[in-house]
Design a protein around this motif. Structure first.
Motif, PDB file in Angstrom:
ATOM      1  N   ASP A 186       1.148  -1.328   0.449  1.00  0.00           N
ATOM      2  CA  ASP A 186       0.144   0.092  -0.079  1.00  0.00           C
ATOM      3  C   ASP A 186       0.502   1.084   0.643  1.00  0.00           C
ATOM      4  OD1 ASP A 186      -1.606  -2.404   1.018  1.00  0.00           O
ATOM      5  OD2 ASP A 186      -3.405  -0.963   1.874  1.00  0.00           O
ATOM      6  N   ASP A 187      -0.052   2.458  -0.926  1.00  0.00           N
ATOM      7  CA  ASP A 187       1.297   3.383  -0.636  1.00  0.00           C
ATOM      8  C   ASP A 187       0.369   3.884  -0.641  1.00  0.00           C
ATOM      9  OD1 ASP A 187       2.539   5.315  -1.913  1.00  0.00           O
ATOM     10  OD2 ASP A 187       4.152   5.235  -2.529  1.00  0.00           O
ATOM     11  N   PRO A 188      -0.137   4.872   0.804  1.00  0.00           N
ATOM     12  CA  PRO A 188      -1.151   5.913   0.904  1.00  0.00           C
ATOM     13  C   PRO A 188      -1.222   7.248  -0.274  1.00  0.00           C
ATOM     14  CG  PRO A 188       0.728   6.245   2.889  1.00  0.00           C
ATOM     15  CD  PRO A 188       0.902   5.072   1.333  1.00  0.00           C
ATOM     16  N   ARG A 189       0.208   7.763  -0.939  1.00  0.00           N
ATOM     17  CA  ARG A 189       0.228   8.471  -1.895  1.00  0.00           C
ATOM     18  C   ARG A 189      -0.599   8.615  -2.942  1.00  0.00           C
ATOM     19  NH1 ARG A 189       5.613   8.712  -4.220  1.00  0.00           N
ATOM     20  NH2 ARG A 189       5.599   7.259  -3.503  1.00  0.00           N
ATOM     21  N   PHE A 190      -0.906   7.210  -2.994  1.00  0.00           N
ATOM     22  CA  PHE A 190      -2.295   7.366  -4.193  1.00  0.00           C
ATOM     23  C   PHE A 190      -3.453   6.658  -4.319  1.00  0.00           C
ATOM     24  CE2 PHE A 190       2.485   5.886  -5.742  1.00  0.00           C
ATOM     25  CZ  PHE A 190       2.320   6.128  -6.821  1.00  0.00           C
ATOM     26  N   LEU A 191      -3.901   6.584  -2.753  1.00  0.00           N
ATOM     27  CA  LEU A 191      -4.952   6.218  -2.349  1.00  0.00           C
ATOM     28  C   LEU A 191      -6.766   8.106  -3.018  1.00  0.00           C
ATOM     29  CD1 LEU A 191      -5.488   5.347   0.869  1.00  0.00           C
ATOM     30  CD2 LEU A 191      -6.342   4.422  -1.424  1.00  0.00           C
ATOM     31  N   PRO A 192      -5.682   9.188  -3.015  1.00  0.00           N
ATOM     32  CA  PRO A 192      -6.599  10.563  -3.723  1.00  0.00           C
ATOM     33  C   PRO A 192      -6.696  10.043  -4.604  1.00  0.00           C
ATOM     34  CG  PRO A 192      -5.135  11.423  -2.433  1.00  0.00           C
ATOM     35  CD  PRO A 192      -4.494   9.952  -2.378  1.00  0.00           C
TER      36      PRO A 192
ATOM     37  N   LEU B  88      -6.853   7.226  -7.272  1.00  0.00           N
ATOM     38  CA  LEU B  88      -7.201   6.057  -6.958  1.00  0.00           C
ATOM     39  C   LEU B  88      -8.940   6.304  -6.579  1.00  0.00           C
ATOM     40  CD1 LEU B  88      -4.399   3.374  -5.762  1.00  0.00           C
ATOM     41  CD2 LEU B  88      -5.408   3.660  -8.044  1.00  0.00           C
ATOM     42  N   ASN B  89      -9.660   6.768  -5.742  1.00  0.00           N
ATOM     43  CA  ASN B  89     -10.069   7.665  -5.133  1.00  0.00           C
ATOM     44  C   ASN B  89     -11.127   8.000  -6.320  1.00  0.00           C
ATOM     45  OD1 ASN B  89     -10.658   5.558  -2.539  1.00  0.00           O
ATOM     46  ND2 ASN B  89      -9.995   7.316  -2.101  1.00  0.00           N
TER      47      ASN B  89
ATOM     48  N   ARG C 287     -15.018   9.128 -10.675  1.00  0.00           N
ATOM     49  CA  ARG C 287     -15.758   9.675 -11.559  1.00  0.00           C
ATOM     50  C   ARG C 287     -16.453   8.414 -12.831  1.00  0.00           C
ATOM     51  NH1 ARG C 287      -9.765  11.922 -13.709  1.00  0.00           N
ATOM     52  NH2 ARG C 287      -9.024  11.871 -12.006  1.00  0.00           N
ATOM     53  N   VAL C 288     -15.534   7.282 -12.530  1.00  0.00           N
ATOM     54  CA  VAL C 288     -16.340   5.408 -13.002  1.00  0.00           C
ATOM     55  C   VAL C 288     -17.301   5.880 -12.540  1.00  0.00           C
ATOM     56  CG1 VAL C 288     -16.153   3.607 -13.229  1.00  0.00           C
ATOM     57  CG2 VAL C 288     -14.178   5.122 -14.014  1.00  0.00           C
ATOM     58  N   ALA C 289     -17.728   5.880 -10.944  1.00  0.00           N
ATOM     59  CA  ALA C 289     -19.249   6.122 -10.902  1.00  0.00           C
ATOM     60  C   ALA C 289     -19.937   6.809 -11.347  1.00  0.00           C
ATOM     61  CB  ALA C 289     -18.989   5.359  -8.716  1.00  0.00           C
ATOM     62  N   GLU C 290     -19.802   7.812 -11.199  1.00  0.00           N
ATOM     63  CA  GLU C 290     -20.605   9.347 -11.705  1.00  0.00           C
ATOM     64  C   GLU C 290     -20.870   8.811 -12.819  1.00  0.00           C
ATOM     65  OE1 GLU C 290     -19.769  13.695 -12.201  1.00  0.00           O
ATOM     66  OE2 GLU C 290     -18.917  13.157 -10.428  1.00  0.00           O
TER      67      GLU C 290
ATOM     68  N   LEU D 148       0.100   8.262 -12.167  1.00  0.00           N
ATOM     69  CA  LEU D 148      -1.221   8.119 -12.524  1.00  0.00           C
ATOM     70  C   LEU D 148      -1.608   8.802 -12.425  1.00  0.00           C
ATOM     71  CD1 LEU D 148      -2.732   5.279 -11.640  1.00  0.00           C
ATOM     72  CD2 LEU D 148      -2.583   5.810  -9.440  1.00  0.00           C
ATOM     73  N   GLN D 149      -1.957  10.116 -12.215  1.00  0.00           N
ATOM     74  CA  GLN D 149      -2.962  11.237 -12.509  1.00  0.00           C
ATOM     75  C   GLN D 149      -3.286  11.958 -13.942  1.00  0.00           C
ATOM     76  OE1 GLN D 149      -4.557  13.029 -10.341  1.00  0.00           O
ATOM     77  NE2 GLN D 149      -6.221  12.667 -12.277  1.00  0.00           N
TER      78      GLN D 149
END
Length: 114
Positions: A1-7, A9-10, A15-18, A104-105
């Protein structure tokens, strides 16, 4: 896990859900393999999967083996990707050359828009 990626990825999930009205999930390997991973590979063929890997910041050897933890991590992800493909799942694998959330962004902006 790398918490820097969470924002990032979330944000992709949101965006996909919306835009699709579909449920989304996020999991870090390899632990997801023993829960939702089995469902995705054997359940109904309704998912679309994004597998993200990145070069390790510091790669360490696996004691007593000829390979490193970075090689093992990538092999597990590639195995998942192949398993999804063999069962006809729609999947994309993105490999980042560095563990950098800004990379990733950039991928996210191209996949799901800004």
């Amino acid at each position: 896990d790398d918490p820097r990626f969470l924002p990032v990825l979330n944000a992709i999930r949101a965006r996909v859900a919306e835009s699709t009205g579909c449920a989304t999930m996020l999991g870090f390997g390899p632990r997801y393999l023993h829960s939702t991973g089995q469902l995705h590979k054997g359940g109904p063929n309704t998912g679309v999967f994004l597998i993200v890997t990145a070069e390790p910041i510091e790669d360490l050897p696996v004691p007593g083996e000829a390979y490193s933890f970075g090689v093992l991590e990538l092999a597990q992800a590639l195995g998942d990707f192949q398993s999804l493909g063999k069962t006809g799942r729609r999947a994309v694998h993105v490999h980042l050359l560095r563990r950098d959330p800004s990379l990733l962004q950039q991928v996210a902006d191209r996949i799901v828009g800004q």
